[in-house]
Design a protein around this motif. Structure first.
Motif, PDB file in Angstrom:
ATOM      1  N   LEU A  95      19.945 -35.200 -19.180  1.00 20.20           N
ATOM      2  CA  LEU A  95      21.140 -34.421 -19.480  1.00 20.20           C
ATOM      3  C   LEU A  95      21.961 -34.164 -18.213  1.00 20.20           C
ATOM      4  N   GLU A  96      21.287 -33.949 -17.102  1.00 19.46           N
ATOM      5  CA  GLU A  96      21.982 -33.761 -15.829  1.00 19.46           C
ATOM      6  C   GLU A  96      22.746 -35.031 -15.445  1.00 19.46           C
ATOM      7  N   ARG A  97      22.091 -36.187 -15.549  1.00 16.40           N
ATOM      8  CA  ARG A  97      22.757 -37.461 -15.217  1.00 16.40           C
ATOM      9  C   ARG A  97      23.939 -37.731 -16.137  1.00 16.40           C
ATOM     10  N   MET A  98      23.853 -37.233 -17.372  1.00 15.91           N
ATOM     11  CA  MET A  98      24.927 -37.432 -18.341  1.00 15.91           C
ATOM     12  C   MET A  98      26.016 -36.368 -18.204  1.00 15.91           C
ATOM     13  N   GLY A  99      25.829 -35.419 -17.290  1.00 17.05           N
ATOM     14  CA  GLY A  99      26.818 -34.366 -17.091  1.00 17.05           C
ATOM     15  C   GLY A  99      26.796 -33.308 -18.174  1.00 17.05           C
ATOM     16  N   ARG A 100      25.648 -33.092 -18.782  1.00 19.98           N
ATOM     17  CA  ARG A 100      25.534 -32.155 -19.902  1.00 19.98           C
ATOM     18  C   ARG A 100      24.774 -30.876 -19.566  1.00 19.98           C
ATOM     19  N   ARG A 101      24.371 -30.702 -18.325  1.00 22.71           N
ATOM     20  CA  ARG A 101      23.579 -29.518 -17.979  1.00 22.71           C
ATOM     21  C   ARG A 101      24.447 -28.354 -17.519  1.00 22.71           C
ATOM     22  N   ASN A 102      25.744 -28.517 -17.537  1.00 22.05           N
ATOM     23  CA  ASN A 102      26.627 -27.442 -17.109  1.00 22.05           C
ATOM     24  C   ASN A 102      27.038 -26.544 -18.274  1.00 22.05           C
ATOM     25  N   THR A 103      26.417 -26.723 -19.418  1.00 26.84           N
ATOM     26  CA  THR A 103      26.697 -25.897 -20.590  1.00 26.84           C
ATOM     27  C   THR A 103      25.384 -25.372 -21.148  1.00 26.84           C
ATOM     28  N   SER A 104      25.466 -24.359 -21.976  1.00 30.28           N
ATOM     29  CA  SER A 104      24.254 -23.788 -22.569  1.00 30.28           C
ATOM     30  C   SER A 104      23.896 -24.456 -23.899  1.00 30.28           C
ATOM     31  N   PHE A 105      24.753 -25.324 -24.422  1.00 28.05           N
ATOM     32  CA  PHE A 105      24.500 -25.926 -25.735  1.00 28.05           C
ATOM     33  C   PHE A 105      23.156 -26.636 -25.795  1.00 28.05           C
ATOM     34  N   TRP A 106      22.777 -27.341 -24.745  1.00 27.73           N
ATOM     35  CA  TRP A 106      21.571 -28.148 -24.757  1.00 27.73           C
ATOM     36  C   TRP A 106      20.317 -27.375 -24.356  1.00 27.73           C
ATOM     37  N   ASP A 107      20.476 -26.107 -23.982  1.00 23.15           N
ATOM     38  CA  ASP A 107      19.317 -25.290 -23.629  1.00 23.15           C
ATOM     39  C   ASP A 107      18.579 -24.861 -24.884  1.00 23.15           C
ATOM     40  N   PRO A 108      17.271 -24.721 -24.814  1.00 23.95           N
ATOM     41  CA  PRO A 108      16.548 -24.237 -25.995  1.00 23.95           C
ATOM     42  C   PRO A 108      16.942 -22.799 -26.290  1.00 23.95           C
ATOM     43  N   PRO A 109      16.872 -22.391 -27.553  1.00 24.43           N
ATOM     44  CA  PRO A 109      17.219 -21.014 -27.881  1.00 24.43           C
ATOM     45  C   PRO A 109      16.218 -20.042 -27.251  1.00 24.43           C
ATOM     46  N   ALA A 110      16.695 -18.857 -26.985  1.00 24.73           N
ATOM     47  CA  ALA A 110      15.820 -17.823 -26.435  1.00 24.73           C
ATOM     48  C   ALA A 110      14.802 -17.408 -27.498  1.00 24.73           C
ATOM     49  N   PRO A 111      13.588 -17.091 -27.096  1.00 24.11           N
ATOM     50  CA  PRO A 111      12.585 -16.657 -28.063  1.00 24.11           C
ATOM     51  C   PRO A 111      13.036 -15.387 -28.781  1.00 24.11           C
ATOM     52  N   ALA A 112      12.685 -15.286 -30.044  1.00 28.82           N
ATOM     53  CA  ALA A 112      13.032 -14.112 -30.825  1.00 28.82           C
ATOM     54  C   ALA A 112      12.243 -12.905 -30.306  1.00 28.82           C
ATOM     55  N   ALA A 113      12.902 -11.766 -30.267  1.00 27.88           N
ATOM     56  CA  ALA A 113      12.236 -10.552 -29.762  1.00 27.88           C
ATOM     57  C   ALA A 113      11.415  -9.879 -30.829  1.00 27.88           C
TER      58      ALA A 113
END
Length: 80
Positions: A62-80
């Protein structure tokens, strides 16, 4: 779900949500992303327990593709 449409068609679609803009990318990029072990391993019976092993390769691509500068590709935060 319109996975394989032109970006222009997606943006013109009445159901388009602007906050999903970060997911728009060429089909070839999706093929590269879905071809890494992280996605192939989802069929393994121990995938859930091992999924952390695969994240490094995913983040690097994702970094090489230029996609790590957004939060879309990050896993969701664990539910509290």
């Amino acid at each position: 779900m319109n996975l394989f449409r032109s970006e222009e068609n997606v943006r013109a679609w009445q159901g388009f949500q602007p906050d999903t803009e970060e997911a728009l990318m060429p089909l070839a990029d999706y093929a590269r992303l879905w071809g890494i072990e992280n996605y192939r391993a989802r069929l393994w019976d121990d995938y859930i327990g091992r999924m952390g092993e695969f994240q490094g390769e995913r983040w690097e691509l994702l970094e090489r593709m230029g996609r790590r500068n957004t939060s879309f590709w990050d896993p969701p935060a664990p539910a509290a």
